[in-house]
Design a protein around this motif. Structure first.
Motif, short mmCIF file in Angstrom:
data_model
loop_
_atom_site.label_atom_id
_atom_site.label_comp_id
_atom_site.label_asym_id
_atom_site.label_seq_id
_atom_site.Cartn_x
_atom_site.Cartn_y
_atom_site.Cartn_z
N VAL A 35 -8.51 -2.69 12.59
CA VAL A 35 -9.90 -2.95 12.20
C VAL A 35 -9.51 -3.81 10.66
CG1 VAL A 35 -12.01 -2.45 11.47
CG2 VAL A 35 -10.80 -1.15 13.45
N LEU A 36 -8.99 -3.43 9.69
CA LEU A 36 -8.86 -3.84 8.43
C LEU A 36 -8.42 -5.13 8.54
CD1 LEU A 36 -7.55 -0.77 6.22
CD2 LEU A 36 -9.83 -2.13 6.01
N GLU A 37 -7.22 -5.46 9.52
CA GLU A 37 -6.56 -6.57 9.63
C GLU A 37 -7.62 -7.87 9.99
OE1 GLU A 37 -1.91 -6.05 11.00
OE2 GLU A 37 -3.64 -5.54 12.50
N ASP A 38 -8.54 -7.32 10.95
CA ASP A 38 -9.44 -8.31 11.33
C ASP A 38 -10.68 -8.41 10.42
OD1 ASP A 38 -11.11 -9.52 13.56
OD2 ASP A 38 -12.40 -8.08 13.09
N VAL A 39 -10.91 -7.55 9.48
CA VAL A 39 -11.85 -7.62 8.53
C VAL A 39 -11.23 -8.56 7.26
CG1 VAL A 39 -12.73 -6.41 6.56
CG2 VAL A 39 -12.84 -5.49 8.87
N VAL A 40 -10.10 -8.44 6.99
CA VAL A 40 -9.45 -9.10 5.93
C VAL A 40 -8.87 -10.50 6.15
CG1 VAL A 40 -8.99 -7.36 4.47
CG2 VAL A 40 -7.31 -8.16 5.51
N LEU A 52 -17.06 -8.21 -2.66
CA LEU A 52 -16.59 -9.54 -3.30
C LEU A 52 -17.65 -10.51 -4.07
CD1 LEU A 52 -14.07 -10.41 -0.26
CD2 LEU A 52 -13.44 -9.19 -2.57
N THR A 53 -18.77 -10.40 -3.49
CA THR A 53 -19.80 -11.24 -4.04
C THR A 53 -20.15 -10.63 -5.32
OG1 THR A 53 -20.91 -12.07 -2.15
CG2 THR A 53 -22.05 -12.10 -3.84
N SER A 54 -20.19 -9.52 -5.46
CA SER A 54 -20.48 -8.79 -6.69
C SER A 54 -19.45 -8.96 -7.68
CB SER A 54 -20.84 -7.26 -6.52
OG SER A 54 -19.60 -6.45 -6.11
N SER A 77 -8.49 1.45 1.52
CA SER A 77 -9.06 0.93 0.45
C SER A 77 -8.83 -0.04 -0.38
CB SER A 77 -9.80 2.10 -0.45
OG SER A 77 -8.80 2.79 -1.17
N LYS A 78 -7.49 0.00 -0.80
CA LYS A 78 -6.69 -0.90 -1.34
C LYS A 78 -6.51 -2.36 -0.69
CE LYS A 78 -2.68 -2.06 -4.19
NZ LYS A 78 -1.51 -1.50 -4.84
N LEU A 79 -6.32 -2.52 0.60
CA LEU A 79 -6.43 -3.55 1.28
C LEU A 79 -7.68 -4.34 1.45
CD1 LEU A 79 -4.74 -5.45 3.04
CD2 LEU A 79 -5.12 -4.19 5.00
N TYR A 80 -9.11 -3.44 1.92
CA TYR A 80 -10.17 -3.71 1.84
C TYR A 80 -10.87 -4.09 0.65
CZ TYR A 80 -15.30 -2.89 3.38
OH TYR A 80 -16.45 -3.09 3.31
N GLN A 81 -10.43 -3.77 -0.59
CA GLN A 81 -11.18 -4.23 -1.64
C GLN A 81 -10.50 -5.47 -2.23
OE1 GLN A 81 -11.43 -0.71 -4.32
NE2 GLN A 81 -12.89 0.26 -2.60
N ALA A 82 -9.20 -5.60 -1.94
CA ALA A 82 -8.42 -6.65 -2.71
C ALA A 82 -8.45 -7.96 -2.29
CB ALA A 82 -6.71 -6.07 -2.55
N ASP A 83 -8.12 -8.92 -3.11
CA ASP A 83 -8.28 -10.48 -2.68
C ASP A 83 -7.17 -11.15 -3.48
OD1 ASP A 83 -9.14 -12.63 -1.13
OD2 ASP A 83 -10.96 -12.81 -2.71
N GLY A 84 -6.56 -12.34 -3.22
CA GLY A 84 -5.53 -13.08 -3.68
C GLY A 84 -4.41 -12.19 -3.87
N GLU A 119 -3.68 -9.47 -5.28
CA GLU A 119 -3.79 -7.84 -5.24
C GLU A 119 -4.01 -7.86 -3.54
OE1 GLU A 119 -7.44 -6.74 -6.83
OE2 GLU A 119 -6.85 -6.96 -8.76
N GLN A 120 -4.02 -8.60 -2.88
CA GLN A 120 -4.30 -8.37 -1.51
C GLN A 120 -2.96 -8.37 -0.77
OE1 GLN A 120 -5.65 -11.40 1.60
NE2 GLN A 120 -7.40 -9.91 1.72
N GLN A 121 -1.90 -9.41 -1.56
CA GLN A 121 -0.79 -9.63 -1.16
C GLN A 121 0.27 -8.37 -1.55
OE1 GLN A 121 0.59 -11.75 1.03
NE2 GLN A 121 -1.41 -12.50 1.00
N ALA A 122 -0.20 -7.66 -2.64
CA ALA A 122 0.60 -6.52 -2.97
C ALA A 122 0.26 -5.34 -2.14
CB ALA A 122 0.18 -6.36 -4.60
N ALA A 123 -0.98 -5.27 -1.71
CA ALA A 123 -1.30 -4.39 -0.59
C ALA A 123 -0.63 -4.54 0.39
CB ALA A 123 -3.09 -4.37 -0.60
N VAL A 124 -0.53 -5.60 1.03
CA VAL A 124 0.25 -5.90 2.14
C VAL A 124 1.50 -5.31 2.16
CG1 VAL A 124 1.15 -7.80 3.86
CG2 VAL A 124 -1.28 -8.03 2.96
N LYS A 125 2.33 -5.52 0.81
CA LYS A 125 3.49 -5.16 0.89
C LYS A 125 3.87 -3.80 0.84
CE LYS A 125 7.37 -5.84 -2.54
NZ LYS A 125 7.75 -4.23 -2.94
N GLU A 126 2.90 -3.13 0.20
CA GLU A 126 2.89 -1.78 0.34
C GLU A 126 2.78 -1.13 1.71
OE1 GLU A 126 1.25 0.76 -2.78
OE2 GLU A 126 0.44 -0.93 -3.52
#
Length: 223
Positions: free
Chosen positions: A165-170, A218-220, A108-115, A117-124
């Motif tokens: 699947v998440l890799e494709d989504v993000v 992300l729009t919301s 969920s962290k990778l799915y919901q993150a951007d910028g 935060e997303q890089q931090a999720a990738v690191k984890e």
């Protein structure tokens, strides 16, 4: 014969855990698909604390949380054991199951993150994959328990299928097989088991579903 029902969601890695366990043990069950955005009164009755799938109902008695359900299934139906018989091997298996459970939030962290935060999720994610490669899978044959699939493999299934699947989504590549050869081989072995392969959510369907949800989320955030 005991009546077994499973409340799940088709895309949920946690519901899939239970489906695989039941099928590996040859236990007939009734599957009830839940709309996670509009949960049924029955699901809320059976799991009033977390209000989530999966929920296993055995002779009218609900059991919640996938790892708890798997352990229950293994005790009630001892054929094709999912946990090792020996106390030490069982303790080691439980350690890695807890490790996998503790890392489940990364989906969920990778799915919901951007910028950033997303890089931090990738690191984890990469840190977890390194632990699997350098510690969990050292000396492993085909699966975590040797030549036969066990509960540790099932616990790490989100790495085998949902990460891709998440890799494709993000739009990122996190798992590079040449950097994690043991993990890569384990994924191939895991997904080659008929019970697993035949009961995985469709990749394209899941990707489309999750992309739509991520766009809306992300729009919301922007609004």
């Amino acid at each position: 014969m005991a009546v077994v029902k499973l409340f799940g969601a088709w895309f949920s890695p946690y519901a899939c855990r239970v489906i695989w366990a039941l099928k590996l043990k040859g236990i007939p069950y009734e599957y009830i698909e839940e709309d996670v955005r509009n949960k049924s009164p029955l699901l809320l009755q059976y799991n009033p604390i977390h209000k989530k799938v999966p929920v296993l109902v055995h002779d009218g008695k609900p059991i919640c949380e996938s790892t708890v359900i798997l352990q229950y299934i293994d005790e009630i139906w001892p054929q094709n054991l999912l946990l090792p018989a020996g106390p030490y091997d069982r303790a080691v298996a439980r350690f890695w199951i807890k490790f996998a459970d503790d890392k489940g939030y990364l989906m969920s962290k990778l799915y919901q993150a951007d910028g950033e935060e997303q890089q931090a999720a990738v690191k984890e994610w990469l840190e977890m994959l390194e632990v699997m490669e350098e510690h969990a899978l050292i000396g492993v044959k085909k699966f975590f328990g040797g030549d036969e699939i066990n509960m540790v493999d099932i616990a790490f299934s989100f790495v085998a299928h949902w990460l891709g699947v998440l890799e494709d989504v993000v739009g990122l590549e996190i798992f590079e097989p040449h950097k994690f050869p043991r993990v890569s081989l384990w994924i191939q072995n895991f997904k080659s088991i008929p019970v697993i392969k035949d009961n995985l959510p469709d990749t394209d369907k899941m990707s489309t579903f999750l992309k739509l949800g991520r766009e809306m989320m992300l729009t919301s955030k922007l609004n």
